[in-house]
Structures are given as structure tokens and as C-alpha cells.
Design a protein around this motif. Sequence first.
Motif, PDB file in Angstrom:
ATOM      1  N   ILE A 278       0.832  -1.205   0.000  1.00  0.00           N
ATOM      2  CA  ILE A 278       0.000   0.000   0.000  1.00  0.00           C
ATOM      3  C   ILE A 278       0.868   1.256   0.000  1.00  0.00           C
ATOM      4  O   ILE A 278       0.635   2.205  -0.784  1.00  0.00           O
ATOM      5  CB  ILE A 278      -0.951  -0.017   1.217  1.00  0.00           C
ATOM      6  CG1 ILE A 278      -2.065  -1.053   0.998  1.00  0.00           C
ATOM      7  CG2 ILE A 278      -1.550   1.371   1.463  1.00  0.00           C
ATOM      8  CD1 ILE A 278      -2.895  -1.340   2.230  1.00  0.00           C
ATOM      9  N   ILE A 321     -12.001   3.470  -3.718  1.00  0.00           N
ATOM     10  CA  ILE A 321     -11.847   2.945  -2.355  1.00  0.00           C
ATOM     11  C   ILE A 321     -13.200   2.714  -1.685  1.00  0.00           C
ATOM     12  O   ILE A 321     -13.286   1.987  -0.688  1.00  0.00           O
ATOM     13  CB  ILE A 321     -10.979   3.889  -1.497  1.00  0.00           C
ATOM     14  CG1 ILE A 321     -10.410   3.128  -0.286  1.00  0.00           C
ATOM     15  CG2 ILE A 321     -11.762   5.119  -1.053  1.00  0.00           C
ATOM     16  CD1 ILE A 321      -9.456   3.939   0.566  1.00  0.00           C
ATOM     17  N   ALA A 324     -13.735  -0.854  -1.118  1.00  0.00           N
ATOM     18  CA  ALA A 324     -12.756  -1.637  -0.360  1.00  0.00           C
ATOM     19  C   ALA A 324     -13.376  -2.322   0.850  1.00  0.00           C
ATOM     20  O   ALA A 324     -13.010  -3.452   1.185  1.00  0.00           O
ATOM     21  CB  ALA A 324     -11.593  -0.748   0.083  1.00  0.00           C
ATOM     22  N   ALA A 327     -14.907  -5.609  -0.126  1.00  0.00           N
ATOM     23  CA  ALA A 327     -14.121  -6.552  -0.928  1.00  0.00           C
ATOM     24  C   ALA A 327     -13.994  -7.884  -0.198  1.00  0.00           C
ATOM     25  O   ALA A 327     -13.642  -7.928   0.986  1.00  0.00           O
ATOM     26  CB  ALA A 327     -12.743  -5.968  -1.218  1.00  0.00           C
ATOM     27  N   ALA A 333      -8.797  -5.656  -1.852  1.00  0.00           N
ATOM     28  CA  ALA A 333      -8.863  -4.530  -0.920  1.00  0.00           C
ATOM     29  C   ALA A 333      -7.537  -3.785  -0.876  1.00  0.00           C
ATOM     30  O   ALA A 333      -7.501  -2.547  -0.881  1.00  0.00           O
ATOM     31  CB  ALA A 333      -9.241  -5.024   0.478  1.00  0.00           C
ATOM     32  N   LEU A 336      -7.224  -1.638  -4.018  1.00  0.00           N
ATOM     33  CA  LEU A 336      -8.082  -0.444  -3.983  1.00  0.00           C
ATOM     34  C   LEU A 336      -7.542   0.600  -3.012  1.00  0.00           C
ATOM     35  O   LEU A 336      -7.524   1.798  -3.307  1.00  0.00           O
ATOM     36  CB  LEU A 336      -9.505  -0.849  -3.585  1.00  0.00           C
ATOM     37  CG  LEU A 336     -10.279  -1.707  -4.601  1.00  0.00           C
ATOM     38  CD1 LEU A 336     -11.583  -2.202  -3.986  1.00  0.00           C
ATOM     39  CD2 LEU A 336     -10.553  -0.905  -5.870  1.00  0.00           C
ATOM     40  N   ILE A 337      -7.086   0.139  -1.842  1.00  0.00           N
ATOM     41  CA  ILE A 337      -6.536   1.070  -0.855  1.00  0.00           C
ATOM     42  C   ILE A 337      -5.213   1.649  -1.355  1.00  0.00           C
ATOM     43  O   ILE A 337      -4.932   2.841  -1.196  1.00  0.00           O
ATOM     44  CB  ILE A 337      -6.358   0.372   0.504  1.00  0.00           C
ATOM     45  CG1 ILE A 337      -7.713  -0.058   1.061  1.00  0.00           C
ATOM     46  CG2 ILE A 337      -5.659   1.302   1.495  1.00  0.00           C
ATOM     47  CD1 ILE A 337      -7.618  -0.979   2.268  1.00  0.00           C
ATOM     48  N   PHE A 400     -14.928   4.754   4.305  1.00  0.00           N
ATOM     49  CA  PHE A 400     -14.432   4.628   2.944  1.00  0.00           C
ATOM     50  C   PHE A 400     -15.274   5.451   1.965  1.00  0.00           C
ATOM     51  O   PHE A 400     -14.748   5.979   0.972  1.00  0.00           O
ATOM     52  CB  PHE A 400     -14.387   3.166   2.527  1.00  0.00           C
ATOM     53  CG  PHE A 400     -13.240   2.403   3.124  1.00  0.00           C
ATOM     54  CD1 PHE A 400     -11.930   2.824   2.934  1.00  0.00           C
ATOM     55  CD2 PHE A 400     -13.458   1.268   3.895  1.00  0.00           C
ATOM     56  CE1 PHE A 400     -10.864   2.124   3.481  1.00  0.00           C
ATOM     57  CE2 PHE A 400     -12.399   0.569   4.448  1.00  0.00           C
ATOM     58  CZ  PHE A 400     -11.096   0.999   4.249  1.00  0.00           C
TER      59      PHE A 400
END
Length: 435
Positions: A278, A321, A324, A327, A333, A336-337, A400
Amino acid sequence: MSEIPASALPAPARVGRYRWRVCAMLLAATTINYVDRQVLGVLAPFLQTEIGWNEIQYGYIVTAFQGAYALGLLCAGAIIDRFGTRIGYAIAIAVWSLAAMGHALAAGVVGFAVARFALGLGESGNFPAAIKTVAEWFPRRERAFAVGIFNSGSNIGAIIAPLLVPLVAAAWGWQAAFLFTGLLSALWLAIWLLWYRTPEQQPALSRAELELIRSDPAEPTTRIAWKQLLGHRQTWAFVAAKFMTDPIWWFFLFWLPKFLHAEYGLSLLQLGLPLIIIFVLADCGSIAGGWLAGRLLRAGWSVNRARKGAMLVCALAVVPIIFAAGADNLWLAVGLIGLATAGHQGWSANVFTLPSDMFPRRAVASVVGIGGFAGAVSGMLISTFTGFLLQSTGSYVPVFLMAGSAYLLALLVVHLIVPALAPTALGGDAGPPVA
């Protein structure tokens, strides 16, 4: 007249690169700064079980850090100006080193809140001290590059923490993780005090390099009061951007480990790889966001179109996001994050450039300080809200959703306040004041 052979000409003075050693020290300090602040986030899912705090209490602990950070931004600059960079930086890192190690003594919510408050006060001095050090050691044409180098430490620290902290905590206990990172700060402090001097006082600096450092014309030093800056809509555009989006980054730093643990059951050692991915993506986003704005400018776009165009692309990258929280696959996830953190850092690279787009150089630091204070205050509010939300619902979906929409809304607000990113004039010149 015959030409003088090239071999007979005096060799040009070797400028030297001592100033880049100073920049390396600033990079190390910023990296340690972010490692120290993220230790709690990495350990939070497991400390919550061992210490026994609930989501609301964790929100208060995070808020204590952000409140102190906001207060520190108001006075750190004055302290550093008063004592100079060598002592001012030393004071800041001494406070945060002791505070980081002080977490090991905490046995409950109050103890962690006190330690986080002290950590926030100390860490608030890092960027003012580092930026002032760059101004002392680099000519104007090299300063942006030097700032970019040391600022990359924020992402490096965010990558190192989930790699290092779980290993130390698993081997020697969670207290050791706080002690270890605090000792890194103390080691940096010892080297800084033994080694650092201003350019004029540094005997290892060559005369040629000192002349390069001092090659710019004298800069105006007239202090610009916040009251004067707050009278211009350009200041409020930057404040709005920071107020609306900074809390999302604080959420990423302090709640992502808890989210991954709660939703996917990751153990302490399993958290490392997802968090590293991330924050590596965040680092890539920071570079890409700055590159995109420059590419658009080179293509002939105006500063207004290029800056806002790059901000729009970054804002759109955060939108996915919103999916997320639902997910059903860990790596979906994480993707997306990671895309969202990349979007935030690209956005931030452009937002931090807004003050220099709209204000004379001598006002930029003050405008950045005002915006940083606004972002920290907003972070306090969102951290407390998130604690209450998770305690009552256990759902990350609203957070989110807020993250996915914040950047587009912030860009709209910025555009409404400053449709053309018009420069402001200070010191009695006619500028566009707030209506």
C-alpha cells in the motif's frame, strides 16, 4: 595573440557536495519521524486486545497526537527561529525520542494518550526545522529537489514500519518496538549535535561550496502576519484542501492495520506485506502526481489547468476505495486502498505547490503552516468520529465512502474559491481579498 593552452588554465574550483550530506540527515530524520508515529497503528489491533481499550478510546488516543501536532505547528517555527536549526531541531527530536520510548511505560488509555500527545508536540518540529535547514544549506535553484528528497522519508518510514515493527514486537514484545524506534531517534540526535553546524561554521565545507550556497540575492525577511494572509481567498483555498483531505491520510496511517486485522484476520506478522504494498504505491503516486502536473505544463497548459487537471486525476484515483470495505478478497482490498493512497500522495504533491503558485516566496511557509494546522484539527475531529462510528456499528463502509468523495469535493471547493489560481499581492499591493 596565441591562445593559452587549456592545460595551462587554472582548474575550476571543486564545489563539493557536503550540503547533500546534510540533506541525507534530513531524510533520515523524516524517515524515523514516520516510523515513530506509525508504530502504534501497526500494533493497534493487538494492543487493543492486550490493553483493553475500545474503538472510542483508540480514537481519543489518535486525537491526542493530532491535537498536539496542531498546537506544535503554531509554535515550532518560532522556537526553531529563536534557537537556530542545530538546537531547535535537537529539541524537537529529543522530545519525540523520549515520547516514543515513553509508550513502553503506558499501561492504559491515559498513558498512551499522554505519550501520543508528547510525540505529536515533538514531531511537529520536523518539517519546519528541515525546511529551514534546506534554506540555510542550499541555493534557491536546488531547494525544491532537496525538499523532495527529505520529504520522501515520509513514505519510506511508512514502508519500514510494517516491515520492522512486527518483527521486533514478535521477538521481544510490543514495548521493545517503541523502545527500538525511540533509540533510533536518540542515535540521530547524537550524530546531529556532534556533526551539524551552519555553513559558515562548518570547517569541512569548501569555500567554493559556501559561495554556491550563498549565491542567491538576499531574500526579504519581513514577517507576514497570519491576519494579513487570512484576508485573501487564496489562503482559504489551500486551507479547504488540507482540511477536507488530510484526515483521510491520518486514517490510512492509524486505522489500516486495524481494518486489515478486523476484516481479514491478519496476524501481526501477516500485516507487513499488505501495508508495504500500500505505501509503496503511495510513494509511486507521489512521484506520478508531481510528474503529471509538470508534463501538462510542458505541453503548454496554464498553471491553473495543469494543477487542477493533475488534482482531478488524483481525486478520481481515490474514488474506487468506496468498494474496499466490501471486498471479499484481501488483495483486491489492498489494491483499492493502494490506489487511493497513491491518489492522495499525488494530490498532496500538487496541493503543497498551490501556495507557491499563488503567494510570494516569503509567504509560502506561513500559508503551509496555516493549512497544516487546519488539516491537523480536521484530523482530530475525524479520528474521534471514526472511533464512535466503529464502536457503535463496527462498519468501515461510511469511512471509505467519505474517503472516496472527499477529494472531488475538495477540488470543487478549491475551484470555486480560486477559479484561476490568481497570484496574490502582499505588503499593500492590490490583491484579491476574501469577498
